[in-house]
Design an enzyme around this catalytic site. Structure first.
Site, PDB file in Angstrom:
ATOM      1  N   ARG A  38      67.091  49.198 -18.820  1.00 60.09           N
ATOM      2  CA  ARG A  38      67.529  50.581 -19.022  1.00 60.09           C
ATOM      3  C   ARG A  38      66.516  51.395 -19.831  1.00 60.09           C
ATOM      4  O   ARG A  38      66.378  52.603 -19.620  1.00 60.09           O
ATOM      5  CB  ARG A  38      68.900  50.599 -19.700  1.00 60.09           C
ATOM      6  N   LYS A 199      87.874  41.839  -3.441  1.00 58.61           N
ATOM      7  CA  LYS A 199      89.175  42.405  -3.076  1.00 58.61           C
ATOM      8  C   LYS A 199      89.108  43.787  -2.440  1.00 58.61           C
ATOM      9  O   LYS A 199      88.329  44.640  -2.861  1.00 58.61           O
ATOM     10  CB  LYS A 199      90.042  42.522  -4.338  1.00 58.61           C
ATOM     11  N   GLY A 357      77.345  45.576  -9.603  1.00 60.49           N
ATOM     12  CA  GLY A 357      76.901  44.517 -10.515  1.00 60.49           C
ATOM     13  C   GLY A 357      76.570  43.217  -9.800  1.00 60.49           C
ATOM     14  O   GLY A 357      75.458  42.683  -9.915  1.00 60.49           O
ATOM     15  N   GLY A 380      79.671  51.760 -12.378  1.00 59.03           N
ATOM     16  CA  GLY A 380      80.789  52.675 -12.149  1.00 59.03           C
ATOM     17  C   GLY A 380      80.393  53.969 -11.468  1.00 59.03           C
ATOM     18  O   GLY A 380      81.072  54.436 -10.547  1.00 59.03           O
TER      19      GLY A 380
HETATM   20  P1  ADP Z   1      80.078  44.257  -6.932  1.00 59.31           P
HETATM   21  O1  ADP Z   1      80.075  43.848  -8.389  1.00 59.31           O
HETATM   22  O2  ADP Z   1      78.700  44.207  -6.335  1.00 59.31           O
HETATM   23  O3  ADP Z   1      80.754  45.583  -6.686  1.00 59.31           O
HETATM   24  P2  ADP Z   1      82.441  42.694  -6.365  1.00 59.31           P
HETATM   25  O4  ADP Z   1      82.686  42.554  -7.830  1.00 59.31           O
HETATM   26  O5  ADP Z   1      83.359  43.560  -5.592  1.00 59.31           O
HETATM   27  O6  ADP Z   1      80.921  43.151  -6.106  1.00 59.31           O
HETATM   28  O7  ADP Z   1      82.537  41.274  -5.652  1.00 59.31           O
HETATM   29  C1  ADP Z   1      81.772  40.165  -6.021  1.00 59.31           C
HETATM   30  C2  ADP Z   1      82.572  38.885  -6.012  1.00 59.31           C
HETATM   31  O8  ADP Z   1      83.218  38.645  -4.779  1.00 59.31           O
HETATM   32  C3  ADP Z   1      81.686  37.711  -6.272  1.00 59.31           C
HETATM   33  O9  ADP Z   1      82.052  37.104  -7.495  1.00 59.31           O
HETATM   34  C4  ADP Z   1      81.950  36.769  -5.090  1.00 59.31           C
HETATM   35  O10 ADP Z   1      82.019  35.409  -5.449  1.00 59.31           O
HETATM   36  C5  ADP Z   1      83.301  37.240  -4.608  1.00 59.31           C
HETATM   37  N1  ADP Z   1      83.529  36.857  -3.210  1.00 59.31           N
HETATM   38  C6  ADP Z   1      82.812  37.214  -2.138  1.00 59.31           C
HETATM   39  N2  ADP Z   1      83.299  36.634  -1.024  1.00 59.31           N
HETATM   40  C7  ADP Z   1      84.338  35.878  -1.391  1.00 59.31           C
HETATM   41  C8  ADP Z   1      85.248  35.018  -0.684  1.00 59.31           C
HETATM   42  N3  ADP Z   1      85.170  34.838   0.636  1.00 59.31           N
HETATM   43  N4  ADP Z   1      86.212  34.398  -1.400  1.00 59.31           N
HETATM   44  C9  ADP Z   1      86.282  34.590  -2.744  1.00 59.31           C
HETATM   45  N5  ADP Z   1      85.464  35.358  -3.455  1.00 59.31           N
HETATM   46  C10 ADP Z   1      84.501  36.004  -2.788  1.00 59.31           C
END
Ligand code: ADP
Ligand code: MG
Length: 399
Positions: A38, A199, A357, A380
């Site tokens: 940063r 999710k 992230g 965010g």
């Molecule tokens: P970002 O931080 O890039 O926005 P997210 O926090 O939404 O991404 O999602 C990342 C998480 O999703 C990771 O920890 C990964 O392990 C989990 N993930 C991805 N695919 C699956 C899956 N099929 N089952 C369970 N967890 C998953």
């Protein structure tokens, strides 16, 4: 994109005081800064202003002190790290408003830099109190915002100040806004979006916005399971939000109406236990998942087909990994698709922008981060932008 002024629009600023909002919310361990990313992001803006002979006052928040002074969240703790990166001595000012700041400005020479105290020690910062913003503005001649990562908050130093002083985007802010505009504002079509992660519920607004903006929506990760289940596929023990079936179906319906093709995995990597290289690991068609198995990644043939979709596109925006990439071999789909996107970007046929992230971590893991056109570390703010929301800090610069 609405127009905003950049440092190129500054006239002669010799001896003028620049109030510069930067991101110094740095990760620390045992009193030491553990990641300088940063600081490096704001270094070009600071260098540009000091070269022009301005007196630079850096404004930033640090942690969540909730309107009270806290010795563990004083920006004095990061002064040494910033000095090291910008290669210049920095004065620390333990105030943000008032006579102490005015006296410090008097001592600063042209081209000198000071860091003011953590803006969140004052309640007026997060309240976006106009009186507080006015008191800050009194010690400056113009405002530069170089903290895109804080632009989704309407605070005194991210939004209020921009209304009181001539306001400019710093180099890092400018680069972020130009990259985001190229990805979703005025992109070259066709546009693909990759949305993955755990999710659907955490990215409902992202999905809803994207289906009306992009030509191809590639859904992977845990959230693909929710869409598959909504279509009647038995996803076994997979992470799945069954209660969101109607939502998932209505997103697909909206996509159909907007001419957006939704790509769900037709082949998946499954296992009975969630562990590295589990004995029960296998690849199968989505219709062959057993009741005691869970989907942890997109299958190799399906990923190859997704790569072919990217080859027909000119622009890509990516948020969320395709699988549980932290655990091998469930990183395979994310790594493979990331490599395809990186190769297309290197060839010049694709503009690729990614953020989030875990996404940034996954792309670093794939070793392709430097090949993407732009990687946002803004968290965010990046997600709110993907939701199509107007960011107050950006809007205030655009007037
Ligand atoms: P970002 O931080 O890039 O926005 P997210 O926090 O939404 O991404 O999602 C990342 C998480 O999703 C990771 O920890 C990964 O392990 C989990 N993930 C991805 N695919 C699956 C899956 N099929 N089952 C369970 N967890 C998953
Ligand atoms: Mg995450």
């Amino acid at each position: 994109m609405s127009a905003f002024k950049t440092l190129d629009d500054l006239g002669d600023v010799t001896g003028k005081v620049a109030l510069v909002r930067v991101d110094l919310n740095l990760p620390m361990k045992d009193g030491l800064v553990t990641d300088e990313t940063r600081i490096r992001a704001s270094a070009p803006t600071i260098a540009d202003l000091t070269a022009k002979g301005a007196k630079v006052l850096l404004l930033a928040h640090f942690g969540r002190p909730k309107g009270e002074r806290s010795s563990t969240q004083s920006l004095s703790l990061v002064v040494g790290a910033v000095e090291k990166v910008i290669g210049q001595e920095i004065m620390f000012v333990p105030e943000v408003v008032g006579p102490v700041v005015a006296q410090s400005v008097g001592i600063l020479g042209n081209g000198d830099v000071a860091i003011l105290e953590n803006t969140r020690f004052w309640k007026g910062e997060e309240a976006n109190d106009p009186e507080f913003a006015k008191a800050i503005a009194e010690n400056g001649d113009f405002f530069v915002n170089d903290a895109f990562s804080a632009a989704h908050r309407a605070h005194a130093t991210t939004e209020g100040l921009a209304k009181l002083l001539p306001a400019y985007a710093g180099r890092s802010m400018q680069a972020e806004l130009e990259a985001l505009d190229a990805a979703l504002g005025t992109p070259v079509k066709p546009v693909a979006a990759v949305v993955g992660g755990a999710k659907v519920s955490s990215k409902l607004d992202v999905l809803t916005h994207l289906v009306s903006q992009v030509d191809h929506l590639i859904i992977g990760g845990g959230m693909a399971n929710t869409f598959l289940a909504a279509k009647g596929v038995d996803v076994g023990k997979s992470l799945c939000e069954h209660d969101l079936a109607d939502t998932a179906n209505s997103i697909i319906e909206t996509a159909d109406k907007s001419g957006c093709t939704v790509h769900l995995p037709y082949e998946v990597v499954v296992s009975k236990e969630f562990a590295a290289n589990p004995p029960s690991l296998r690849t199968c068609n989505v219709h062959e998942v057993a009741a005691d198995e869970m989907i942890l990644d997109v299958g190799p043939s399906a990923v190859e087909a997704l790569g072919d979709v990217l080859k027909t596109c000119r622009t890509l925006v990516w948020n969320g990994p395709m699988g549980a990439f932290e655990t091998e071999p469930f990183d395979a789909a994310t790594v493979s698709l990331a490599k395809t996107a990186a190769a297309l970007t290197r060839e010049g046929s694709l503009t690729s922008v990614a953020g989030g992230g875990d996404t940034v971590a996954a792309l670093n893991h794939a070793g392709v981060a430097q090949d993407f056109s732009y990687i946002s570390t803004a968290g965010g703010a990046f997600l709110e932008w993907m939701e199509g929301k107007e960011l107050p800090g950006v809007a205030a610069l655009s007037n």
